[in-house]
Motif scaffolding. Structure first.
Motif, PDB file in Angstrom:
ATOM      1  N   GLY A 185     -76.707 -37.667  12.420  1.00  6.12           N
ATOM      2  CA  GLY A 185     -77.923 -37.717  13.924  1.00  6.12           C
ATOM      3  C   GLY A 185     -77.832 -39.312  14.213  1.00  6.12           C
ATOM      4  O   GLY A 185     -77.226 -40.093  14.481  1.00  6.12           O
ATOM      5  N   ARG A 186     -79.582 -38.795  15.249  1.00  2.00           N
ATOM      6  CA  ARG A 186     -79.545 -39.939  15.238  1.00  2.00           C
ATOM      7  C   ARG A 186     -80.412 -41.122  14.603  1.00  2.00           C
ATOM      8  O   ARG A 186     -81.269 -41.912  14.948  1.00  2.00           O
ATOM      9  N   TRP A 187     -80.283 -40.359  13.239  1.00  2.36           N
ATOM     10  CA  TRP A 187     -81.208 -41.297  11.927  1.00  2.36           C
ATOM     11  C   TRP A 187     -80.287 -42.324  11.684  1.00  2.36           C
ATOM     12  O   TRP A 187     -79.227 -41.839  11.137  1.00  2.36           O
ATOM     13  N   PHE A 188     -80.803 -43.683  11.746  1.00  2.00           N
ATOM     14  CA  PHE A 188     -80.135 -44.680  10.464  1.00  2.00           C
ATOM     15  C   PHE A 188     -80.357 -44.894   9.217  1.00  2.00           C
ATOM     16  O   PHE A 188     -81.716 -45.358   9.753  1.00  2.00           O
ATOM     17  N   ASN A 189     -79.552 -45.104   8.138  1.00  2.00           N
ATOM     18  CA  ASN A 189     -79.604 -45.818   7.132  1.00  2.00           C
ATOM     19  C   ASN A 189     -79.524 -46.634   7.202  1.00  2.00           C
ATOM     20  O   ASN A 189     -78.884 -47.512   7.253  1.00  2.00           O
ATOM     21  N   THR A 190     -81.068 -47.443   6.627  1.00  2.00           N
ATOM     22  CA  THR A 190     -80.827 -49.472   7.281  1.00  2.00           C
ATOM     23  C   THR A 190     -80.006 -49.685   5.435  1.00  2.00           C
ATOM     24  O   THR A 190     -80.087 -50.620   5.338  1.00  2.00           O
ATOM     25  N   GLY A 191     -80.805 -49.294   4.247  1.00  2.00           N
ATOM     26  CA  GLY A 191     -79.972 -49.358   3.192  1.00  2.00           C
ATOM     27  C   GLY A 191     -81.307 -50.002   2.408  1.00  2.00           C
ATOM     28  O   GLY A 191     -81.773 -50.894   1.547  1.00  2.00           O
ATOM     29  N   ASP A 192     -83.114 -50.574   3.356  1.00  2.00           N
ATOM     30  CA  ASP A 192     -84.513 -50.875   2.649  1.00  2.00           C
ATOM     31  C   ASP A 192     -84.371 -50.165   2.251  1.00  2.00           C
ATOM     32  O   ASP A 192     -84.710 -48.401   2.578  1.00  2.00           O
ATOM     33  N   ILE A 193     -85.436 -50.509   0.962  1.00  2.00           N
ATOM     34  CA  ILE A 193     -86.568 -50.571   0.058  1.00  2.00           C
ATOM     35  C   ILE A 193     -87.929 -50.554   0.804  1.00  2.00           C
ATOM     36  O   ILE A 193     -88.250 -51.045   0.840  1.00  2.00           O
TER      37      ILE A 193
ATOM     38  N   LEU B 177     -89.758 -53.508   0.183  1.00  2.00           N
ATOM     39  CA  LEU B 177     -90.196 -53.913  -1.437  1.00  2.00           C
ATOM     40  C   LEU B 177     -88.437 -54.509  -1.915  1.00  2.00           C
ATOM     41  O   LEU B 177     -88.426 -55.607  -2.323  1.00  2.00           O
ATOM     42  N   ASP B 178     -86.756 -54.263  -0.751  1.00  2.00           N
ATOM     43  CA  ASP B 178     -86.222 -54.763  -1.230  1.00  2.00           C
ATOM     44  C   ASP B 178     -85.186 -53.843  -0.054  1.00  2.00           C
ATOM     45  O   ASP B 178     -85.012 -53.141   0.115  1.00  2.00           O
ATOM     46  N   ARG B 179     -83.831 -54.616  -0.004  1.00  2.00           N
ATOM     47  CA  ARG B 179     -82.380 -54.007  -0.219  1.00  2.00           C
ATOM     48  C   ARG B 179     -82.019 -52.931  -1.566  1.00  2.00           C
ATOM     49  O   ARG B 179     -82.776 -53.695  -3.001  1.00  2.00           O
ATOM     50  N   GLU B 180     -81.644 -51.900  -0.982  1.00  2.00           N
ATOM     51  CA  GLU B 180     -81.386 -51.126  -2.213  1.00  2.00           C
ATOM     52  C   GLU B 180     -80.578 -51.618  -3.131  1.00  2.00           C
ATOM     53  O   GLU B 180     -80.832 -51.514  -4.128  1.00  2.00           O
ATOM     54  N   VAL B 181     -79.872 -52.468  -3.037  1.00  2.00           N
ATOM     55  CA  VAL B 181     -78.258 -52.980  -3.608  1.00  2.00           C
ATOM     56  C   VAL B 181     -79.383 -54.225  -4.411  1.00  2.00           C
ATOM     57  O   VAL B 181     -79.114 -54.246  -5.656  1.00  2.00           O
TER      58      VAL B 181
END
Length: 534
Positions: free
Chosen positions: A403-411, A423-427
């Protein structure tokens, strides 16, 4: 008439600035590849003519409205000028960092299918040729390429107008976790929703007529386009463009024309930290420092704020992504960066979302349900400046956009008052820890360390292997006693690995390529993060 109340058209930007009577003088750290014989000082009318002539050369090379034009060359501000020239005739420039090697370049070019590749002799000599694409060399003859000089003198095409929701420019992501994504922005997203806001008069932060503004970024990044528009629209007295972060070369220009507003890559600030601490520091007149692309370590911020002789210099820290533009900002002061009661200050507090424009959610990585304040989760962002998608990778885009939301991949963690702490990048995550927090503490406790990268490790057959700290020190050594004192109260860490500054793999925006360090020093050791949203 080209005059606009806001800078809404990149193509004729410099013509519009010339019409407005802009007095800005642009000074370069070295000549442009686009005009290698023209020296290092330019007026706005001269730049307007250069963009017009370049648009004529691109047209003579066969570029037509709708065509992709890939630019892959040495880092310099002419990326932004070439983008303006391509946009002026209706093409879509794709700006590719010269840091990318031949294999990555070929992959991106296959996605783009450009009508023309623009490069220079230096870059072509190091393997950016041989891909079968029509190539224009800016600074002289090169094997298999058209010499740009041979296309001079043609008729200048008229300005091509496009809809605000059509593709305007393609910029790739940093590529810290592998092959970069190609991000497509429109006039609406990049200029109307993101850049135009920076051209307004804001107390303290806005560029002033008497300012000397400086930019030392990766000019292949979309930020270079935004900075060019927003900074020059404010018509400062002088604009400094630094193509290289080498302290000696950059120092000459900075000392000759001391800046008052500076935006630079985090890696450049780190390299200039010793220069900032010197008695003849070129940063004595600074009122605003700006950092984007990556968070800074507190000792570096403190050094630069101390270097300014102004009473209240500010450090503007922005956080965002190529796909979204800026999402949060925080103003750092000398007081904010001072240690109190033995507690270290942090730059991982990213402040609050930009009011009225950005929404943030922190959600559970499996259920995507919002977590309670104070609990870590994946950061989702909602912003009107979100890009159109990824060129040639719509499935990857669909996995990150909901939708209008974007997953940044950041924690990150939201506080009770709404502040965001990264905190970190998820990876790169370590369950129960934060790599970036550990890096901040080690920077504070080890003054001779110029860069710290903590590599997390996943579960092995024998249990968890402690995270590996990779350190760059000023003289290549580290006293074991200093190390033990620095880590005595920290979670278990492996013995530090010392490497040289040049051995640290970086992207064009100065970010550390952690996956390359993992491949080099932790072969076969799994990471804890999934990397699903990289």
């Amino acid at each position: 008439m080209l005059t606009r109340t806001k800078p809404l058209d990149l193509g004729p930007l410099f013509e519009t600035l010339a019409e407005r009577g802009s007095p800005t003088v642009v000074r370069l750290s070295r000549p442009l590849e686009l005009a290698p014989e023209a020296g290092t000082e330019w007026t706005i009318p001269q730049l307007a003519e250069l963009v017009r002539e370049t648009s004529a050369q691109l047209a003579a090379a066969g570029v037509a409205p709708g065509h992709r034009v890939a630019v892959h060359k040495r880092n310099h501000w002419d990326y932004a000028l070439l983008a303006a020239a391509a946009v002026r005739i209706g093409a879509v420039p794709a700006l590719i960092s010269g840091h990318l090697g031949p294999v990555s370049l070929r992959s991106l070019l296959r996605r783009l299918e450009p009508a023309l590749l623009v490069s220079d002799r230096y870059t072509l000599a190091f393997g950016s040729s041989g891909h079968g694409i029509r190539t224009l060399c800016l600074d002289g003859p090169a094997l298999g390429a058209i010499d740009a000089d041979s296309l001079r003198g043609g008729a200048v095409p008229p300005v091509h107008r496009r809809r605000h929701d059509e593709p305007l420019v393609i910029i790739h992501t940093s590529g810290t976790t592998g092959l970069p994504k190609l991000v497509v922005h429109s006039t609406s997203s990049l200029i109307r929703k993101l850049t135009a806001a920076e051209t307004r008069a804001l107390p303290i932060l806005s560029v002033r007529r008497e300012d000397t503004v400086a930019s030392a970024v990766s000019f292949s990044h979309g930020r270079a386009v935004s900075w060019t528009i927003s900074a020059l629209w404010r018509m400062p007295r002088t604009a400094l463009l630094l193509a290289d972060s080498d302290p000696e070369q950059a120092g000459r220009l900075l000392r000759a024309h001391r800046p008052t507003v500076l935006e630079a890559l985090p890696a450049s600030y780190v390299r200039w930290q010793r220069m900032a601490a010197e008695p003849d520091s070129p940063f004595t007149d600074m009122r605003v420092f700006i950092s984007t692309f990556d968070a800074m370590h507190p000792p570096t911020v403190r050094t630069f704020l101390t270097a300014s002789r102004r009473r209240h210099p500010l450090w503007l820290q922005g956080w965002g992504q190529t796909e979204t533009g800026p999402l949060t900002f925080r103003l750092l002061t000398r007081r904010a960066m001072a240690e109190r009661d033995g507690r270290h200050p942090t730059t991982r507090d990213l402040g609050r979302p930009i009011p009225g424009r950005v929404g943030l959610r922190v959600v559970h990585p499996e259920t995507f349900r919002p977590v309670r304040r104070g609990e870590p989760g994946v950061i989702l962002a909602r912003t009107p400046g979100r890009c159109l998608g990824y060129e040639g990778e719509q499935e990857r885009w669909a996995a990150k956009a909901s939708g209008r939301w974007f997953n940044t991949g950041d924690i990150g963690v939201r506080s009770r008052t709404g502040r965001l702490r990264l905190l970190d990048r998820e990876v790169d995550m370590i369950p129960g820890l934060s790599c970036v927090e550990l890096e901040d503490v080690l920077h504070e406790r080890l003054p001779d360390v110029e860069e710290v990268v903590v590599l997390g490790t996943g579960r092995e057959a024998g249990g968890h292997r402690p995270p590996l700290p990779v350190l760059v020190t000023r003289d290549g050594t580290l006293d074991p006693r200093h190390w033990q004192r620095a880590v005595h109260d920290l979670p278990p860490l492996a013995e530090p690995l010392l490497i040289g500054w040049d051995a640290l793999p970086r992207t064009g925006t100065g970010k550390v390529r952690r996956h390359e360090l993992r491949d080099r020093y932790l072969t076969g050791v799994a990471a804890s993060g999934t990397g699903r949203w990289t």
